[in-house]
Design a protein around this motif. Structure first.
Motif, short mmCIF file in Angstrom:
data_model
loop_
_atom_site.label_atom_id
_atom_site.label_comp_id
_atom_site.label_asym_id
_atom_site.label_seq_id
_atom_site.Cartn_x
_atom_site.Cartn_y
_atom_site.Cartn_z
N SER A 108 10.07 -16.57 -5.71
CA SER A 108 9.37 -15.56 -6.48
C SER A 108 8.57 -14.65 -5.56
CB SER A 108 8.41 -16.22 -7.46
OG SER A 108 9.09 -17.07 -8.34
N ALA A 109 8.04 -13.58 -6.13
CA ALA A 109 7.15 -12.68 -5.39
C ALA A 109 5.90 -12.44 -6.22
CB ALA A 109 7.85 -11.36 -5.09
N LEU A 110 4.76 -12.47 -5.53
CA LEU A 110 3.49 -12.07 -6.11
C LEU A 110 3.09 -10.80 -5.37
CD1 LEU A 110 0.97 -12.31 -7.84
CD2 LEU A 110 0.09 -14.00 -6.22
N VAL A 111 3.04 -9.68 -6.08
CA VAL A 111 2.78 -8.38 -5.47
C VAL A 111 1.35 -7.96 -5.78
CG1 VAL A 111 3.54 -5.98 -5.28
CG2 VAL A 111 5.22 -7.79 -5.76
N VAL A 112 0.59 -7.69 -4.71
CA VAL A 112 -0.82 -7.33 -4.83
C VAL A 112 -1.04 -5.98 -4.16
CG1 VAL A 112 -3.16 -8.01 -4.15
CG2 VAL A 112 -1.50 -9.76 -4.83
N SER A 113 -1.66 -5.05 -4.89
CA SER A 113 -1.98 -3.75 -4.30
C SER A 113 -3.10 -3.93 -3.27
CB SER A 113 -2.40 -2.75 -5.38
OG SER A 113 -3.59 -3.20 -6.02
N GLN A 114 -2.97 -3.24 -2.13
CA GLN A 114 -3.95 -3.42 -1.06
C GLN A 114 -4.07 -2.11 -0.27
OE1 GLN A 114 -4.61 -7.05 0.38
NE2 GLN A 114 -6.24 -6.21 1.63
N ALA A 139 -2.45 6.72 -0.43
CA ALA A 139 -2.16 7.61 -1.55
C ALA A 139 -3.36 7.64 -2.49
CB ALA A 139 -0.93 7.12 -2.30
N ALA A 140 -3.51 8.74 -3.21
CA ALA A 140 -4.56 8.84 -4.23
C ALA A 140 -4.35 7.73 -5.25
CB ALA A 140 -4.50 10.21 -4.90
N PRO A 141 -5.44 7.26 -5.89
CA PRO A 141 -5.32 6.11 -6.81
C PRO A 141 -4.24 6.24 -7.88
CG PRO A 141 -7.62 6.57 -6.37
CD PRO A 141 -6.83 7.69 -5.74
N GLU A 142 -4.12 7.38 -8.52
CA GLU A 142 -3.12 7.50 -9.58
C GLU A 142 -1.70 7.42 -9.02
OE1 GLU A 142 -4.70 11.40 -8.23
OE2 GLU A 142 -5.69 9.71 -9.17
N THR A 143 -1.48 8.01 -7.86
CA THR A 143 -0.17 7.92 -7.20
C THR A 143 0.06 6.51 -6.70
OG1 THR A 143 -0.31 10.24 -6.53
CG2 THR A 143 1.26 8.85 -5.34
N GLY A 144 -0.97 5.90 -6.10
CA GLY A 144 -0.87 4.54 -5.60
C GLY A 144 -0.49 3.57 -6.70
N ARG A 145 -1.12 3.71 -7.86
CA ARG A 145 -0.81 2.83 -9.00
C ARG A 145 0.65 2.99 -9.43
NH1 ARG A 145 -3.90 0.45 -13.11
NH2 ARG A 145 -5.72 1.67 -12.45
N ALA A 146 1.08 4.23 -9.57
CA ALA A 146 2.46 4.48 -10.02
C ALA A 146 3.47 3.90 -9.02
CB ALA A 146 2.68 5.97 -10.20
N LEU A 147 3.23 4.09 -7.73
CA LEU A 147 4.16 3.58 -6.73
C LEU A 147 4.11 2.06 -6.62
CD1 LEU A 147 3.86 6.34 -4.01
CD2 LEU A 147 5.78 5.90 -5.56
N TYR A 148 2.94 1.48 -6.77
CA TYR A 148 2.79 0.01 -6.79
C TYR A 148 3.60 -0.57 -7.95
CZ TYR A 148 0.44 -4.34 -8.19
OH TYR A 148 0.16 -5.62 -8.59
N GLU A 149 3.45 0.02 -9.12
CA GLU A 149 4.18 -0.46 -10.29
C GLU A 149 5.68 -0.26 -10.13
OE1 GLU A 149 2.27 1.37 -13.66
OE2 GLU A 149 0.49 0.11 -13.42
N HIS A 150 6.08 0.89 -9.55
CA HIS A 150 7.51 1.14 -9.34
C HIS A 150 8.09 0.15 -8.33
CE1 HIS A 150 11.19 3.42 -9.58
NE2 HIS A 150 11.24 3.49 -8.25
N PHE A 155 -4.20 -3.80 -10.36
CA PHE A 155 -4.48 -2.64 -9.52
C PHE A 155 -5.96 -2.27 -9.60
CE2 PHE A 155 -4.70 1.79 -8.35
CZ PHE A 155 -3.85 1.85 -7.25
N ALA A 156 -6.55 -2.02 -8.44
CA ALA A 156 -7.94 -1.55 -8.29
C ALA A 156 -8.99 -2.56 -8.74
CB ALA A 156 -8.15 -0.20 -8.99
N ALA A 157 -8.61 -3.81 -8.93
CA ALA A 157 -9.57 -4.83 -9.33
C ALA A 157 -10.08 -5.57 -8.09
CB ALA A 157 -8.91 -5.82 -10.29
N CYS A 186 0.84 -1.19 0.00
CA CYS A 186 0.00 0.00 0.00
C CYS A 186 0.88 1.25 0.00
CB CYS A 186 -0.88 0.01 1.25
SG CYS A 186 -1.90 1.49 1.45
N ALA A 187 0.63 2.13 -0.96
CA ALA A 187 1.29 3.43 -0.97
C ALA A 187 0.50 4.37 -0.07
CB ALA A 187 1.37 3.98 -2.39
N MET A 188 1.22 5.10 0.76
CA MET A 188 0.60 6.03 1.69
C MET A 188 0.74 7.46 1.16
SD MET A 188 -0.40 3.91 3.99
CE MET A 188 -0.82 4.96 5.39
N GLU A 189 -0.14 8.33 1.63
CA GLU A 189 -0.08 9.73 1.24
C GLU A 189 1.31 10.28 1.53
OE1 GLU A 189 -2.37 12.72 3.60
OE2 GLU A 189 -3.55 12.78 1.75
N GLY A 190 1.91 10.94 0.55
CA GLY A 190 3.23 11.53 0.72
C GLY A 190 4.38 10.61 0.32
N ASP A 191 4.10 9.34 0.02
CA ASP A 191 5.16 8.43 -0.39
C ASP A 191 5.70 8.83 -1.77
OD1 ASP A 191 5.14 6.83 1.87
OD2 ASP A 191 3.89 5.27 0.98
#
Length: 147
Positions: free
Chosen positions: A72-78, A97-108, A125-127, A32-37
């Motif tokens: 391996s790693a399975l990474v799930v946004s939460q 974090a806001a969805p667009e920021t959360g997505r970018a940081l999750y992918e990064h 993401f977001a599914a 999970c990306a947090m506000e300000g990350d």
């Protein structure tokens, strides 16, 4: 950023009844990306995940990382890892974090983990995902870049 790691024998993600990713032995990483990350937190968290020694060595001690084991790693946004439960019975998620920021940081984060040499799969993401896993241990570890 926050992450909940689970050492697994296997894990998978399905969306709309279709399996979209799966791994064998390794880590299920709920993140999970947090506000300000920033990307710096994503990189710091990925490095920590890659080096955390929670797999058994030949003597049965937790002394090996996912990198050491070839796992391996399975990474799930939460985003619910940002839950604030201090008031009432309904958690608040305003610190995520806001969805667009959360997505970018999750992918990064996921890309950084892969760049560190860990075979990496991801959720969607977001599914509405159905996550399956077989815990190994069970071993579950909480990481937070603020801590």
């Amino acid at each position: 950023m926050r992450a909940l790691l689970q050492r697994v024998l296997e894990a998978s993600v399905a969306v709309d009844g279709t399996r979209i990713s799966e791994i064998g032995p390794g880590l299920l990483v709920l993140v999970c990306a947090m506000e300000g990350d920033t990307e710096a937190e994503a990189e710091k968290l990925a490095a920590r995940v890659s080096k955390l020694r929670i797999f058994q060595d030949d003597d049965g001690k937790m002394n090996r990382s996912v990198t050491d084991t070839g796992g391996s790693a399975l990474v799930v946004s939460q985003f619910t890892l940002a839950a604030d439960t201090r008031r009432g019975n309904r958690p608040g998620f305003s610190t995520a974090a806001a969805p667009e920021t959360g997505r970018a940081l999750y992918e990064h984060f996921t890309d950084t983990l892969a760049d560190l040499g860990i075979p990496t799969q991801r959720g969607q993401f977001a599914a509405d995902m159905k996550v399956g896993l077989v815990n190994d241990g069970p071993i579950t570890i909480w990481l937070d870049t603020e801590a």
